[in-house]
Design a protein around this motif. Structure first.
Motif: not given
Length: 273
Positions: A202-224
């Motif tokens: 899992x690498x942060x890309x344009x396609x998955x950034x919003x799925x895995x990280x929050x705009x304000x910082x930290x991980x989403x539930x899926x990212x966790x």
């Protein structure tokens, strides 16, 4: 060959499909850093040309080429342009692909009412977007006498990753193709052309950034969940794919074919316990 030169891509010409993406950019940089010449192939002309110009300005050798990996005519024209510019093609990185919204099945959706057309489209871009460029560029690569093709697999082909069914199926098909085609290439051409796969975690890309990280910082539930399943407890950085890619493209891996190299922080081997 001198051991110090085994990992060099000096004088090798490599085509990178999906070269306008985030991971594609890391692949392009890796090839140039290893001394290779690169054709940055993608649908975004401006991005491809900008990246090529930046490389050339620093003393490297690159061209931007516009083509859709599902369009044989466009790819044939791209091949002719690359051969006219560099005289040959030694390698191919099939980096085009990825997830698409129509290939996603959300938990709240009826599993028996999935978007079949969307799933087919996701499989098409990942599988046929790998097969077709190989058909077009492979004929040139064989002529060099020592060529290498690198496909891009994924953790999604190893484990059942929820939601992204189309992407899962597409990458699983790429794995099958990678092994089957590597064998057939060897049966026909011996060790003159090899095919292997690189499987990023899992690498942060344009396609998955919003799925895995929050705009304000930290991980989403899926990212966790991804971090919990990754022994290294972090996402990968695109630069961490460079070493494995250069190895697969270079003569250092000349007895390797049909292999799949996982660069995943341990995700694919961890049982979660």
């Amino acid at each position: 060959m001198n051991d110090s030169n085994m990992f060099s891509l000096k004088d090798k010409v490599v085509v990178v499909t999906g070269g306008t993406g985030i991971l594609g950019n890391a692949f392009v940089d890796a090839i140039v850093e290893a001394g290779g010449k690169v054709a940055i192939l993608g649908r975004k002309k401006e991005v491809a040309d900008e990246r090529a110009a930046a490389i050339n300005a620093k003393g490297g050798s690159a061209i931007g080429v516009v083509a859709d990996v599902l369009d044989e005519q466009q790819l044939s024209e791209a091949k002719d342009k690359i051969v006219a510019e560099f005289g040959k093609i030694d390698g191919l990185v099939n980096a085009a692909g990825g997830n698409i919204p129509e290939g996603v099945l959300q938990p709240e959706q009826d599993i028996f009412k999935m978007n079949i057309g969307g799933m087919k489209k996701a499989v098409e871009i990942n599988l046929w977007g790998t097969v077709i460029p190989t058909q077009i560029f492979g004929e040139e690569i064989v002529k060099t006498g020592r060529g290498s093709i690198v496909n891009i697999s994924s953790m999604n082909s190893k484990r059942a990753i929820t939601k992204v069914l189309g992407y899962n199926m597409g990458k699983a098909a790429v794995d099958c193709y990678n092994q089957w085609y590597a064998v057939e290439l060897s049966r026909r051409y011996g060790d003159t052309i090899r095919m292997n796969a690189l499987a990023p975690g899992f690498f942060l890309t344009e396609q998955n950034r919003n799925l895995l990280t929050k705009p304000e910082g930290g991980y989403t539930e899926r990212g966790e969940l991804v971090i919990r399943q990754t022994p290294f407890k972090r996402f990968g950085h695109p630069d961490e794919l460079k070493g494995a890619l250069v190895w697969l493209l270079s003569d250092a891996s000349q007895f390797v074919t049909g292999a799949m190299i996982c660069v995943d922080g341990g995700f694919s081997i961890f049982g979660g316990v």
